[in-house]
Every structure is written in C-alpha cells, then in structure tokens.
Motif scaffolding. Sequence first.
Motif, PDB file in Angstrom:
ATOM      1  N   ASP A   9       0.867  -1.183   0.000  1.00 59.66           N
ATOM      2  CA  ASP A   9       0.000   0.000   0.000  1.00 59.66           C
ATOM      3  C   ASP A   9       0.902   1.231   0.000  1.00 59.66           C
ATOM      4  O   ASP A   9       1.942   1.227   0.653  1.00 59.66           O
ATOM      5  N   GLU A  11       0.238   4.005   1.325  1.00 60.37           N
ATOM      6  CA  GLU A  11      -0.003   4.779   2.540  1.00 60.37           C
ATOM      7  C   GLU A  11       0.554   4.014   3.738  1.00 60.37           C
ATOM      8  O   GLU A  11       0.111   2.895   4.033  1.00 60.37           O
ATOM      9  N   VAL A  14      -1.743   2.561   6.492  1.00 62.58           N
ATOM     10  CA  VAL A  14      -2.469   1.342   6.126  1.00 62.58           C
ATOM     11  C   VAL A  14      -1.571   0.125   6.339  1.00 62.58           C
ATOM     12  O   VAL A  14      -2.009  -0.901   6.873  1.00 62.58           O
ATOM     13  N   ASP A  55      -3.293  -2.712  -2.076  1.00 64.23           N
ATOM     14  CA  ASP A  55      -4.128  -1.606  -2.527  1.00 64.23           C
ATOM     15  C   ASP A  55      -4.278  -1.728  -4.044  1.00 64.23           C
ATOM     16  O   ASP A  55      -3.518  -2.456  -4.706  1.00 64.23           O
ATOM     17  N   THR A  80      -9.063  -1.386  -0.889  1.00 60.77           N
ATOM     18  CA  THR A  80      -9.090  -0.138  -1.631  1.00 60.77           C
ATOM     19  C   THR A  80     -10.179   0.793  -1.108  1.00 60.77           C
ATOM     20  O   THR A  80     -11.145   0.349  -0.480  1.00 60.77           O
ATOM     21  N   ALA A  81     -10.018   2.067  -1.369  1.00 56.23           N
ATOM     22  CA  ALA A  81     -11.030   3.056  -1.002  1.00 56.23           C
ATOM     23  C   ALA A  81     -12.099   3.184  -2.081  1.00 56.23           C
ATOM     24  O   ALA A  81     -13.074   3.911  -1.903  1.00 56.23           O
ATOM     25  N   HIS A  82     -11.924   2.482  -3.210  1.00 56.87           N
ATOM     26  CA  HIS A  82     -12.813   2.651  -4.365  1.00 56.87           C
ATOM     27  C   HIS A  82     -13.565   1.358  -4.654  1.00 56.87           C
ATOM     28  O   HIS A  82     -12.956   0.349  -5.026  1.00 56.87           O
ATOM     29  N   SER A  83     -14.862   1.377  -4.532  1.00 56.18           N
ATOM     30  CA  SER A  83     -15.670   0.177  -4.765  1.00 56.18           C
ATOM     31  C   SER A  83     -15.855  -0.134  -6.242  1.00 56.18           C
ATOM     32  O   SER A  83     -16.262  -1.237  -6.606  1.00 56.18           O
ATOM     33  N   VAL A  99     -13.278  -2.869   1.102  1.00 56.10           N
ATOM     34  CA  VAL A  99     -13.321  -1.419   0.938  1.00 56.10           C
ATOM     35  C   VAL A  99     -12.901  -0.761   2.252  1.00 56.10           C
ATOM     36  O   VAL A  99     -13.378  -1.126   3.330  1.00 56.10           O
ATOM     37  N   LYS A 100     -11.963   0.182   2.161  1.00 62.91           N
ATOM     38  CA  LYS A 100     -11.497   0.902   3.339  1.00 62.91           C
ATOM     39  C   LYS A 100     -12.621   1.745   3.931  1.00 62.91           C
ATOM     40  O   LYS A 100     -13.494   2.198   3.193  1.00 62.91           O
ATOM     41  N   PRO A 101     -12.615   1.975   5.245  1.00 59.59           N
ATOM     42  CA  PRO A 101     -11.613   1.558   6.232  1.00 59.59           C
ATOM     43  C   PRO A 101     -11.713   0.062   6.544  1.00 59.59           C
ATOM     44  O   PRO A 101     -12.810  -0.499   6.545  1.00 59.59           O
TER      45      PRO A 101
END
Length: 239
Positions: A9, A11, A14, A55, A80-83, A99-101
């Motif tokens: 990742d 970040e 994470v 990620d 990931t933050a994107h679905s 999906v994050k968080p």
Amino acid sequence: MPLNIVLLDDEQHVIDLLSAYCESIDAADIVGRFSNPIQALNFINNHPVDLLISDINMPQVSGIELAQSLTRDVKVIFITAHSDYAVAAFELDVIDYIVKPVLLPRFLKAISKAQNAISASEPSTKELGNRELSNREQSARYIFVKDGGVKKRLVFDEILFLHAQGDYTEIRLKDKKLLLLGTLSSFQQLLPEGEFVRIHRSYIVNKSNVDSVDKDHLNIDGQDITIGKTYRQNIDEIF
C-alpha cells in the motif's frame, strides 16, 4: 503452516494497520512490506509468497496490473477506497475485496477465506518451483541478496548466523555483517535445508560454524547466543 504474506500500500498508516492485524494472527507471517508495487512484484516473483494483500489505486502500477503480472500462484486480497474496481478485481479470481476503512472482523474473514483456498489447492507449480530454487541454491552454494541498491553474493559457508531485527535481518559473516530488508522467516526459505537451524525466534545458525553448545547457550566465533526453550529439543537432536 503459516501463510507467507506480502503487504502493499502506498499509505504507511495502512501498512501499519494491516501489520498489526496480521501480527495478531498465529497463521500469518509477514515476509514483506512495500509501498512500491515494482519492488513488491520483484520480491513476490522471486520468493515463496502465499498471499498478497494489496491496494489497487497506486502510482506506476495498479494493484490489478500487478496481480496480472505475477508469475507464481499467489492468492490476492485487494484493499481499496474505491468500490468501482470490484468487477475487474473479481475477474482475476481474487480471494476477497475489502473497501477501506478496514475493520478487524472483516479482515479476519478475508484471511480465513485465503487459508481455506490455499489448503484446498493441490500441490502447485509454486511448490515445485520452490524446490527447484532450493536445489539450485544448494548446488551453487550462494545466492545474491539486495543490500541497498547493490546485489551482493552471499556464500552459505561464510554465514555464521542470522539475527532478526524487526523488518530487517542481520546476517553475520566470518569477516563482516549485513543488515538486509526482510524477515528472518523469508531468509530462512532461501537457505539450504539441513545446514541451518533455528535456535531462537530471533536466531538461525549455520551448524557447520558452531563452536560449542551447552544447556542454554550456543557459541559461534566468540558470539554467545541464547537457545530458546521451544527450540531446546531440536538442538539436543542435532548436536
């Protein structure tokens, strides 16, 4: 058998979170942590890895592109933050898509799915490849390891012992020492079987270079190393 896991990742927070989650699972062994997908890909394609937790949206190479580039049978969990990447991800037959968080119960469920998938799979070309790698290493009597930006030859007979230092491993040689990125378990996979023995959760020694052994300690080249209680029986059987 524990899962050899690579975390990827861009970040750091994470990576820290996933590391903490994995460290709470007995069957999880982190062999690599990366923020650069190219470095992660090179590591995975050259080391025994069971599971990649990655990620998707990253610079240079996306998680999906990385998964498509794997040359070994490595299971994948995407985080990931994107679905909207879900369809493309599952077309790659990934284990799970979070999906994050990332919450711990959801993460544990994904790890359980990975364990079941790996246990159910038949002996794979990955395992055969690992055996062939081990045979080549024993025949060559050395491997190349990356020390910063330089690849250095590491001769097995010159190794005295390996010492875990967090995400790094200190390799003590007869005339010098190296501090290399990678866990002790990941380096153990590269050593010739039968020639090196783990005597402590933080130490692996070269049997041929051991000078003396007593009840609780082992000495190599003047270095006194404590033998862990759980490894005592192994030492008694070897020496």
